[in-house]
Design a protein around this motif. Structure first.
Motif, PDB file in Angstrom:
ATOM      1  N   ASP A  85       0.822  -1.209   0.000  1.00  0.00           N
ATOM      2  CA  ASP A  85       0.000   0.000   0.000  1.00  0.00           C
ATOM      3  C   ASP A  85       0.855   1.257   0.000  1.00  0.00           C
ATOM      4  N   PHE A  86       0.295   2.341  -0.490  1.00  0.00           N
ATOM      5  CA  PHE A  86       0.979   3.630  -0.381  1.00  0.00           C
ATOM      6  C   PHE A  86      -0.054   4.713  -0.142  1.00  0.00           C
ATOM      7  N   GLY A  87       0.406   5.843   0.350  1.00  0.00           N
ATOM      8  CA  GLY A  87      -0.484   6.972   0.650  1.00  0.00           C
ATOM      9  C   GLY A  87       0.371   8.192   0.894  1.00  0.00           C
ATOM     10  N   CYS A  88      -0.284   9.323   1.111  1.00  0.00           N
ATOM     11  CA  CYS A  88       0.490  10.566   1.230  1.00  0.00           C
ATOM     12  C   CYS A  88       1.124  10.698   2.601  1.00  0.00           C
ATOM     13  N   GLY A  89       0.537  10.057   3.611  1.00  0.00           N
ATOM     14  CA  GLY A  89       1.130  10.090   4.936  1.00  0.00           C
ATOM     15  C   GLY A  89       0.757  11.293   5.775  1.00  0.00           C
ATOM     16  N   ARG A  90       0.108  12.280   5.182  1.00  0.00           N
ATOM     17  CA  ARG A  90      -0.133  13.515   5.939  1.00  0.00           C
ATOM     18  C   ARG A  90      -1.565  14.012   5.890  1.00  0.00           C
ATOM     19  N   CYS A  91      -2.415  13.378   5.117  1.00  0.00           N
ATOM     20  CA  CYS A  91      -3.816  13.819   5.103  1.00  0.00           C
ATOM     21  C   CYS A  91      -4.522  13.246   6.333  1.00  0.00           C
ATOM     22  N   ARG A  92      -5.751  13.672   6.523  1.00  0.00           N
ATOM     23  CA  ARG A  92      -6.465  13.191   7.695  1.00  0.00           C
ATOM     24  C   ARG A  92      -6.674  11.674   7.644  1.00  0.00           C
ATOM     25  N   LEU A  95      -3.315  10.160   8.653  1.00  0.00           N
ATOM     26  CA  LEU A  95      -3.010  10.442  10.058  1.00  0.00           C
ATOM     27  C   LEU A  95      -3.890   9.631  10.998  1.00  0.00           C
ATOM     28  N   ASP A  96      -5.083   9.275  10.526  1.00  0.00           N
ATOM     29  CA  ASP A  96      -5.986   8.487  11.365  1.00  0.00           C
ATOM     30  C   ASP A  96      -5.855   6.992  11.102  1.00  0.00           C
ATOM     31  N   LEU A  98      -6.525   5.539   8.356  1.00  0.00           N
ATOM     32  CA  LEU A  98      -7.573   5.106   7.420  1.00  0.00           C
ATOM     33  C   LEU A  98      -7.041   5.293   5.994  1.00  0.00           C
ATOM     34  N   LEU A 101      -6.574  10.167   1.534  1.00  0.00           N
ATOM     35  CA  LEU A 101      -7.551  10.969   0.793  1.00  0.00           C
ATOM     36  C   LEU A 101      -6.990  11.505  -0.511  1.00  0.00           C
ATOM     37  N   VAL A 102      -5.673  11.463  -0.659  1.00  0.00           N
ATOM     38  CA  VAL A 102      -5.023  12.179  -1.755  1.00  0.00           C
ATOM     39  C   VAL A 102      -4.520  11.216  -2.824  1.00  0.00           C
TER      40      VAL A 102
ATOM     41  N   ALA D  70      -6.402  19.064  -1.839  1.00  0.00           N
ATOM     42  CA  ALA D  70      -7.034  17.745  -1.694  1.00  0.00           C
ATOM     43  C   ALA D  70      -6.630  17.109  -0.367  1.00  0.00           C
ATOM     44  N   ARG D  71      -5.355  17.227  -0.054  1.00  0.00           N
ATOM     45  CA  ARG D  71      -4.856  16.584   1.171  1.00  0.00           C
ATOM     46  C   ARG D  71      -5.515  17.168   2.403  1.00  0.00           C
ATOM     47  N   CYS D  88       7.536  14.475   6.681  1.00  0.00           N
ATOM     48  CA  CYS D  88       7.149  13.953   5.375  1.00  0.00           C
ATOM     49  C   CYS D  88       6.037  12.913   5.492  1.00  0.00           C
ATOM     50  N   GLY D  89       5.930  12.268   6.666  1.00  0.00           N
ATOM     51  CA  GLY D  89       4.845  11.329   6.867  1.00  0.00           C
ATOM     52  C   GLY D  89       5.113   9.922   6.360  1.00  0.00           C
ATOM     53  N   ARG D  90       6.176   9.725   5.607  1.00  0.00           N
ATOM     54  CA  ARG D  90       6.371   8.406   4.996  1.00  0.00           C
ATOM     55  C   ARG D  90       7.760   7.831   5.205  1.00  0.00           C
ATOM     56  N   HIS D 301      -1.781  14.521  16.820  1.00  0.00           N
ATOM     57  CA  HIS D 301      -2.807  14.904  15.853  1.00  0.00           C
ATOM     58  C   HIS D 301      -4.214  14.788  16.427  1.00  0.00           C
TER      59      HIS D 301
END
Lengths: 352, 352, 352, 352
Positions: A85-92, A95-96, A98, A101-102, D70-71, D88-90, D301
């Motif tokens: 899996d991958f994700g932005c790491g910083r959207c809500r 961070l939660d 889940l 979102l991005v 979006a984020r 960076c979150g990742r 957070h």
């Protein structure tokens, strides 16, 4: 190899991606296959075709952006395995814990229409997005063993992290496939006092035997013995502290799991059953015996890293889980082999 | 009153017990009734007849042994409410939080054949065994309100302790009976940001209205509205952090609970459904959305104590939950009233 | 042997206790000694003299009440090791995990003036009170190895349970005494990825060598090397996930512990330092690096049971921890031997 | 305003940053000040000068990249408060909850030499980096109240999340500054049964009075009363479940905290004391009374989001915490006001 519809994998070529600062290219050495690959190949789990499948890649960094090199502490030539899996790491969402979102996604599930197309591991070169999480793995590990990292990570995620397995507890693993065996290995490593495994003697006999070699104290052929009775007998009538159901499709193991868990114990649900659900699910037993039932799906970062370390250590003969390998152009055959009872496959790799 | 078989409660007298150092006698002022009383009265949950039922007693200490007085910090004349369960506290079962191996029991479930017979609260005098856990409760609390302590303790045990409810989370409570309302109260007290409750408009309308008065943000009549859709709408499409199913017998609420929980959320199973279990239980949703499902039954010591404190504080108009009271010789009528839809009962007491 | 004052142990005889339903007599085979025995013997930790010391007994059940036999699942002749602490199990103190309000106590600390006098393990026969928790242990275990159960239980309580040690974490143990070595063993069993131990080369060299034999990856002589620097180097500069200070009296190890823990890591404080406390305790490092510091003292029931199982398994050469044994009439010499640097003692038993 | 050295804040102008897809510009409406601002202003905590300070900004989005929109689910014109830290979150640091390896930072601490210079909130416009975490906050909230979000988030992080505060527990807060008061508010909201607060009567009298208005059950002037004795008395001699030390510099409160915590309780260390540490730290009390001591620093957070919601709700008269506001060119005076005992400041804002 691009999947264009249910059961259809076709060769294709794409232009080499132009990298930015935050991404990288992986030269694929091998890509593992799991039950999800089989479900997406058959169309049971539909994809937004066309898609390059493959979410268990191992390979070497062929090119990498400067910030990605800092983020991942990697350089060209490094051997890595990548989380699915991958994700932005910083959207809500991230961070939660889940869905992102991005830039949500899983390698092997993103359509080729989303640039730069090379999102899957059934390929010579795979794209690592800014949100990917590749882990360095030592060069001495054979690619087809390294390709087991994801499965082994599931073992740690499902049999150890999700139930909070503690030293000295007992664990029953339902289903002796690659992920079931990974649960056996992970539970044993984490100090389980007793590990039980179940399977179908008619098709899983060699897997049950391998489970015993890997440290299972009891391997139950459910076609011959009642697994609930066997686990209760092996635990002095109390039941197992933790039960992990890894079986796909079958619903009886869910009922068995509830009945073989000790009062206050934990049942982990990992195997997907398809639409229809489980008939006669005994919620009263869950209530009266104060069980905890936890659903699991992905491999968390920490469990993936424990798997990398164990693969590198050579402490466990993981190569015995690997049964088949195919070149890239026989990817469809590779997937069919995994689910063909006659093939006796455990872990299968595609190797470009 | 002794239950001698399904649906039969008869008056009887027993000799006054001779106390030792570790036990006590309770002069019963009131005894609460819950759904379990109804199930044992009807015979749906069988007892080892003859039995004096009643596990939610409130009363005053009439006599007490010296060690019991030290253990419970109680003296003759003190007003107490007693936990339902008792045990030795030191065997391996008790030490592990499982059933006591030596002197297991619940007030209201021990046959009169076991001396000193007076194990239940449908009586003028009740025996407090060495393993009982009575809690002092202030004299200013009316007996019929004090009798709600057990139900309120279930609210804390099920809606707060079992799911690990945190400040700011959302809670959906399925079923507006006395324990459902107790969950609403407990969740609100513990800082839930939003509390939802569901019920059957045709028989629970007054309970849903009371739930709203007690702080529920949303009270859904499931005969009119889809509770899953309403809870999703009220949570921005995410779902509730915690869902507690308190409904007896009905299985649809279990399916609803899974679907209205947020990804990563917790479903608490408290209502018993009887043999047969839940059809079509969606384990795939539990897995893919990584839910935790927890079975609950009893009231832990800590939750019981929180209930005592809240009852004493007078902060919540608990008297509004109490709808009916009966003298001891009309105990059978009391139990029937609790489950008669036409009676509109919420909490019912038997008062000698 | 009765301790009548600091440094004075005298032989005495007492009448054989008359048992009730809930208690038992233990025929002592051996009694272990720990640092607390040394502190009470010297008077540094005062007792309500006269007292029969000894809280780590192993022996056989010589007589037992009927309820005690049911509670403990024991019969005359069974070999047991007993937990040090006892309580009623049902008062508010016990239910909250705090001190018992009714019958608090520790074997070896209750004065002989409290009937039936035989509260300690420096004796031929010891009394097991209703609140004692004896654990059956297999007859094939030598008494002087069985006497290590309490120390090993401390290893599980301090290095595993208190810090919530997880598979794959690193553990630094400060102090290589019997409890430090027990921490090394417990951490290794529970799947620690790396175990470090520190000691004073001039008096602990053989203990550091034994620690390495028992699985420590690194044994640091603090008279030669900086333990903080060594642990940081061994963890890639990050620090240990868990640090357990078992050293008595010395305060520098507390400061070292804070500095060798990784950000977000846990420091367990087990060794007592005496009045005066620790100078210059760096709370700012605790805050900025978000450490958790946990104080520990007793051995919880679960950890004790894990120790029993490990002792029985024979998997670890525990006999190597045992260095000295003395007959009952040389009990004072036994205690002095434990703390005499020249003696090189690790674990010492008194054997009637 | 750029800080060029200890105690020196000078006006400066910088070119407007050119945004990419992942970042944004904030038009600052107000910026809160906390004790850390005072420590960096004085030079006690050195910075890599020159730096634009300010890490508690509130403002409106003036420009935003498409992926950032979006984020963060934000558009131009939205009112936001931003968390202090970004990453960076990742990378492995972020994934493990440690420091970011790639783009670590805190608003208000990054030198102007790192483009685009505008890293702090003492400014008309502030840069929001790709790793920043801005939270939307309703327009009806006054900027100087919104600027309290960070402090209130610390209340939830320190008094609720770090100690795992449960409904019905008691909390003692040492120090009635803005963060101490935030702890009082957070504990009260989260269902604490009793909240105690301490302060210096000679300079904190109005803060102690405000604490009482905000729900503290007991406000102790430590110049008159012994806070340990008062808290013990208020808890029936048991001690507080949770003690949070928010005092800067003073070391006596750390010793008090250990002594007023109940056995098994938790002490949270939030106030920094400077070099030298705490003399005579009683580790034996931590061990014997099995305390947990947790260091805290940042606002997680989840706690930040709880603070946003509470600020928006208007349930608590937060405006009473705000005592002073200054225009941007009087930033130095604002910081000095916060720490001037004669000023009686609680929360101070700089408003461009």
């Amino acid at each position: 190899m691009v999947q264009t519809g249910p059961g259809v994998l076709e060769p294709a070529t794409f232009p080499r991606p132009v990298l930015g600062d935050d991404d990288a290219l992986l030269r694929v050495e091998a890509c593992g296959i799991c039950g999800t690959d089989a479900d997406t190949f058959s169309g049971e789990v539909p994809l937004a075709y066309p898609v390059i499948p493959g979410h268990e890649p191992v390979g070497r960094i062929e090119a990498i952006g400067s910030r990605a090199a800092a983020r991942w502490q990697l350089a060209v030539g490094d051997r890595v395995v990548a989380q699915a899996d991958f994700g932005c790491g910083r959207c809500r969402g991230c961070l939660d814990g889940l869905a992102c979102l991005v830039a949500p996604g899983n390698h092997g599930f993103v359509p080729v229409g989303r640039p730069p197309a090379l999102w899957g591991g059934y390929a010579e070169v795979m794209y690592l997005a800014p949100g990917s999480v590749p882990h360095r793995i030592a060069s001495h590990v054979a690619p087809r063993v390294a390709a087991l990292t994801n499965a082994l990570g599931a073992g740690f995620a499902w049999a150890v992290a999700a139930p909070g397995l503690r030293y000295g507890q007992s664990v029953a693993v339902l289903g002796p496939g690659q992920r079931g065996l990974a649960c056996v290995i992970a539970a044993r490593q984490a100090g389980a006092a007793a590990v039980f495994v179940t399977g179908l003697g008619s098709r899983d006999a060699h897997k049950l035997a391998l489970a015993a070699d890997l440290g299972a104290d009891l391997a139950v052929d459910v076609e011959v013995d009642d697994p609930v009775a066997r686990v209760l007998a092996a635990t002095g009538g109390v039941g197992a502290d933790v039960v992990v159901d890894t079986t796909p499709h079958a619903t009886q193991p869910v009922l068995d799991a509830v009945r073989m868990a000790r009062p206050g114990g934990t049942v982990v649900l990992a195997g997907l059953k398809g639409p229809g659900g489980v008939p006669g699910f005994p919620t009263d037993e869950v209530a009266v015996r104060t069980l905890t039932v936890r659903g699991v799906r992905a491999v968390d970062h920490q469990s993936f890293r424990l798997a990398v370390r164990l693969v590198e250590s050579g402490r466990v003969p993981l190569e015995r889980l690997h049964t088949h390998h195919f070149p890239l152009d026989r990817a469809a055959e590779a997937v069919r082999t995994l689910t063909d009872p006659a093939a006796g496959a455990i872990a299968v790799t595609i190797e470009p």
